[in-house]
Design an enzyme around this catalytic site. Structure first.
Site, PDB file in Angstrom:
ATOM      1  N   GLU A 293       0.829  -1.211   0.000  1.00 20.97           N
ATOM      2  CA  GLU A 293       0.000   0.000   0.000  1.00 20.97           C
ATOM      3  C   GLU A 293       0.864   1.263   0.000  1.00 20.97           C
ATOM      4  O   GLU A 293       0.622   2.209   0.751  1.00 20.97           O
ATOM      5  CB  GLU A 293      -0.960  -0.018   1.192  1.00 20.97           C
ATOM      6  CG  GLU A 293      -1.901  -1.220   1.154  1.00 20.97           C
ATOM      7  CD  GLU A 293      -2.952  -1.264   2.254  1.00 20.97           C
ATOM      8  OE1 GLU A 293      -2.697  -0.716   3.336  1.00 20.97           O
ATOM      9  OE2 GLU A 293      -4.014  -1.860   2.014  1.00 20.97           O
ATOM     10  N   ASP A 372      -8.349  -9.006   4.343  1.00 29.49           N
ATOM     11  CA  ASP A 372      -8.097  -7.855   5.204  1.00 29.49           C
ATOM     12  C   ASP A 372      -9.131  -7.755   6.320  1.00 29.49           C
ATOM     13  O   ASP A 372      -9.945  -6.838   6.312  1.00 29.49           O
ATOM     14  CB  ASP A 372      -8.125  -6.573   4.336  1.00 29.49           C
ATOM     15  CG  ASP A 372      -7.565  -5.376   5.080  1.00 29.49           C
ATOM     16  OD1 ASP A 372      -7.001  -5.557   6.156  1.00 29.49           O
ATOM     17  OD2 ASP A 372      -7.703  -4.255   4.552  1.00 29.49           O
ATOM     18  N   GLU A 400     -12.299  -2.095  12.301  1.00 27.62           N
ATOM     19  CA  GLU A 400     -12.359  -1.429  10.997  1.00 27.62           C
ATOM     20  C   GLU A 400     -13.527  -1.920  10.148  1.00 27.62           C
ATOM     21  O   GLU A 400     -14.264  -1.131   9.564  1.00 27.62           O
ATOM     22  CB  GLU A 400     -11.032  -1.652  10.247  1.00 27.62           C
ATOM     23  CG  GLU A 400     -11.031  -1.062   8.850  1.00 27.62           C
ATOM     24  CD  GLU A 400      -9.691  -1.217   8.135  1.00 27.62           C
ATOM     25  OE1 GLU A 400      -8.747  -1.778   8.719  1.00 27.62           O
ATOM     26  OE2 GLU A 400      -9.604  -0.770   6.968  1.00 27.62           O
TER      27      GLU A 400
HETATM   28  C1  GCV Z   1      -2.276   0.453   8.389  1.00 25.96           C
HETATM   29  C2  GCV Z   1      -5.929  -2.189   5.708  1.00 25.96           C
HETATM   30  C3  GCV Z   1      -6.308  -0.890   6.349  1.00 25.96           C
HETATM   31  C4  GCV Z   1      -5.132   0.064   6.360  1.00 25.96           C
HETATM   32  C5  GCV Z   1      -3.958  -0.611   7.075  1.00 25.96           C
HETATM   33  C6  GCV Z   1      -3.636  -1.904   6.328  1.00 25.96           C
HETATM   34  C7  GCV Z   1      -2.527  -2.691   6.974  1.00 25.96           C
HETATM   35  O1  GCV Z   1      -5.722  -2.026   4.350  1.00 25.96           O
HETATM   36  O2  GCV Z   1      -7.408  -0.345   5.694  1.00 25.96           O
HETATM   37  O3  GCV Z   1      -5.521   1.241   7.027  1.00 25.96           O
HETATM   38  O4  GCV Z   1      -2.846   0.226   7.116  1.00 25.96           O
HETATM   39  O5  GCV Z   1      -4.780  -2.720   6.314  1.00 25.96           O
HETATM   40  O6  GCV Z   1      -2.830  -3.687   7.620  1.00 25.96           O
HETATM   41  O7  GCV Z   1      -1.372  -2.339   6.821  1.00 25.96           O
END
Ligand code: GCV
Length: 691
Positions: A293, A372, A400
């Site tokens: 990411e 995720d 989340e």
């Molecule tokens: C910290 C998901 C979340 C991101 C997070 C990522 C991760 O994509 O939406 O906010 O980033 O996981 O675990 O690194």
């Protein structure tokens, strides 16, 4: 509300009243080191409140004693403790284990090391009066299953313009940081450390895995701030970790490269690690999100993730530190038309070929599912695929994708399913996910993303405290019954405050919370298909929100059917990443468990599930039922209003959240049902109104 006077926040599962039994006895504490001092101070505080006495030597005026905490290294001075020690029989207790016994009217807690005494103390608190009653009881050993029981904070030093102060945080700001520096509220941090120690957590990482510029400097200029936090966590047996930026040698060191095979880069990390250990001798290590990411990583230099992780491992090895290297690596710029790229496959495809290539002080941190932290995912196939690598399983306590601490969603049952999953099937003795993570040689422990912020209730939704509690307890004893852990949490948090029959409260809370994960699942994305949340913040329904985006999170619903074909026969081949029997079970639309059907298969709406219902009717039924259950939870809570069973302010906070949950559950129900009615053209067999 029961407040901790030093911090003015909710006392959670450690209200002073939970120490009533301990504090009304005569207690001898013979322990040294920072955790031994903590045990003494905890007991002294409880005794001051409840009329008991604490002493350090058998002959002093606090005795004779009903309870003794002593280390096994020296002959315990109290004869009853010495007799238990002489009786032996439980073997070495290790750095963190303890034993309990009762001999001649004295309760005995023995440990090989001070941290064990600390865990023994909280065990006695949990037992309450039961720790003191009855006749002699033989020695009973308690040792943590997982060596590392860790919470990761996704805290930023300041409010990030997109991700806020705590990324995916729903409980206010960071308890560690503010305005680009330390928040300075160390009593609050100490109260947190204390709560965590009482659940068994022994490691914390204090900054976001997405390491922005200011946070990168925690490793150098801001190291003193990290050391201050480490000093507060140490008395509670918790080691500190830092998330580091893989590009630090460039960002901080001015080097032209962060190539893990470059000599200058390696020397830079070596020096950085040495400086960290000078400031924090018991520092735990680094957490790294690389090539994920948008974060930098070894791929930039044509190197593997083993090259990257091992470089950091070498820097930390002389000091006993570890690298928690995250396996969350996938292509987030894909095209929904490309059916061959499957995000679920990514972690296995990247990491399984590297099995055996990581240094012993590298822990590969794997999310429990392949996507995720969705409400329902299969267990990640990576967990069974890397026997020669130390693996930690990562859970998400912060909600989340499970209601963002506005919805009641007790996650203990979900984690318990994950930990109890047997990748090689029911006949594979002992090889559960928990056993793999706990393996003395190959296990890396259990990690979770914390749900805590500077909210007075710690977790935004007061009932979300139960998730934090259950995480720590499951990391200590993964095969605990999550329903029993829920009751344990209720019995510590609420019951000690009552002067009347606790049964109605226990019953009401248990009924609201125990099945709340299933309720949440019913009104959100169906049958394991995942996502369907609003893009970006991930709250509330948007069935097609991610459907045409580059993130690789698709459900592929069309007029004929829904689901992702991940079979070997006709799909992405993901089912082939599992060993037998699961590979075959998931491959078959008939044998695949209903709750995961759409994760593995694209099926027509009329497909008949093992439950006997069709997919479309299942969608309607579960969405009506889930929204109704949420309304039922609210009614149960409303019945407690004015009962005196829960504090009025806490009641009001939970009610406000339940109002939102009921609204949102109805929104999910209506959006999902309307979407699939229109797509499929199939009416609800029960004729209910779908707006
Ligand atoms: C910290 C998901 C979340 C991101 C997070 C990522 C991760 O994509 O939406 O906010 O980033 O996981 O675990 O690194």
């Amino acid at each position: 509300m029961s407040m901790d006077v030093s911090t003015d926040v909710h006392a959670a599962w450690l209200p002073p009243e939970a120490f009533r039994a301990l504090g009304s006895h005569r207690v001898l504490v013979q322990g040294d080191g920072p955790q031994g001092v903590t045990v003494y101070e905890e007991v002294a505080q409880a005794c001051a409140a409840y009329g008991g006495r604490v002493g350090r030597a058998p002959g002093d005026e606090a005795g004779p004693y009903d309870l003794v905490f002593a280390l096994t290294g020296a002959e315990p001075a109290l004869p009853e403790a010495a007799a238990v020690l002489a009786g032996g029989g439980v073997g070495a207790l290790g750095d963190e284990g303890f034993l309990t016994a009762r001999r001649d009217g004295v309760t005995v807690v023995l440990a090989d090391a001070p941290a064990g005494l600390l865990y023994g103390l909280f065990h006695v608190v949990r037992l309450g009066e039961a720790a003191f009653g009855g006749g002699d009881a033989p020695a009973e050993a308690h040792r943590p299953a997982m060596r590392t029981r860790m919470l990761d904070h996704w805290d930023n030093l300041d409010v990030h313009p997109v991700m806020g102060h705590v990324e995916r945080g729903y409980s206010g700001g960071s308890i560690f940081w503010r305005d680009g520096g330390p928040r300075g509220d160390l009593p609050r941090v100490r109260a947190y450390a204390r709560l965590l120690a009482a659940t068994g957590v022994n490691a914390v990482s204090v900054n976001n895995v997405n390491v922005h510029t200011a946070e990168t400097r925690l490793l150098t200029e801001r190291l003193g701030d990290v050391a201050d936090l480490a000093d507060v966590f140490r008395p509670y047996g918790i080691r500190l970790h830092l998330s580091v930026n893989f590009a630090s040698p460039v960002v901080l060191g001015g080097l032209p490269t962060a190539d893990p095979l470059d000599g200058d880069v390696r020397a830079w990390w070596g020096k950085a690690a040495a400086r960290v250990y000078e400031a924090i001798p018991d520092f735990g290590g680094f957490v790294v999100k690389a090539d994920s990411e948008g974060q930098p990583g070894p791929f930039t230099y044509g190197r593997s993730h083993a090259d990257g992780a091992n470089m950091l491992a070498e820097a930390l090895a002389p000091f006993g530190g570890e690298v928690h290297w995250r396996a969350f690596v996938y292509n987030h710029t894909q095209d929904w038309r490309d059916r061959s790229t499957d995000r679920a496959r990514a972690a296995y495809d990247h990491f399984a070929p590297l099995d055996g290539a990581f240094h012993p002080n590298v822990v590969l941190q794997v999310k429990h599912g392949p996507m995720d932290f969705q409400t329902r995912e299969p267990v990640s196939p990576v967990i069974a695929a890397m026997p020669a690598t130390r693996l930690a399983v990562e859970l998400q306590v912060t909600q989340e994708y499970t209601g963002q601490q506005r919805h009641v969603c007790y996650l203990g049952p979900m984690w318990s399913e994950v930990l109890g999953f047997r990748p090689w099937g029911a006949d594979s003795e002992g090889r559960t996910v928990a056993a793999l993570a706990a393996d003395p040689a190959a296990g890396g422990g259990l990690v979770a993303v914390s749900n805590v912020g500077d909210d007075p209730y710690w977790t935004g939704h007061p009932l979300a405290q139960a998730n934090l509690y259950a995480f720590g307890r499951l990391a200590w004893a993964p095969h605990s019954d999550p329903a029993a852990l829920l009751d344990e949490w209720i019995d510590l948090t609420f019951v000690p405050l009552l002067s009347r029959d606790p049964v109605p409260l226990r019953r009401a809370l248990h009924a609201m919370m125990d099945g709340s994960w299933h309720t949440y699942e019913r009104y959100t994305a169906p049958l394991g298909v995942g996502f369907m949340v609003r893009p970006g913040h991930h709250y509330g329904p948007d069935v097609d929100g991610y459907e045409y985006t580059p993130w690789g999170t698709y459900h592929y619903a069309d007029r004929d059917g829904i689901g992702v074909d991940r079979t070997r026969a006709t799909g992405t081949g993901y089912t082939g990443q599992y060993p037998q029997p699961w590979s075959a079970v998931y491959e078959s639309a008939e044998r695949c468990p209903d709750e995961l059907l759409l994760f593995f298969h694209h099926v027509p709406y009329g497909h008949v599930l093992q439950s006997g219902s069709t997919v479309i009717q299942h969608i309607y039924d579960t969405h009506f039922a889930g929204a109704e259950e949420a309304a039922g939870q609210r009614s149960s809570w409303q019945e407690l209003a004015g009962s005196g069973l829960v504090d009025a302010a806490l009641h009001a906070r939970v009610l406000e959240r339940l109002d939102e949950q009921v609204r949102c559950a109805q929104e999910w129900r209506d959006q999902v049902n309307a979407y699939f009615l229109r797509k499929s053209g199939v009416r609800d067999a029960r004729g209910r109104h779908i707006p």
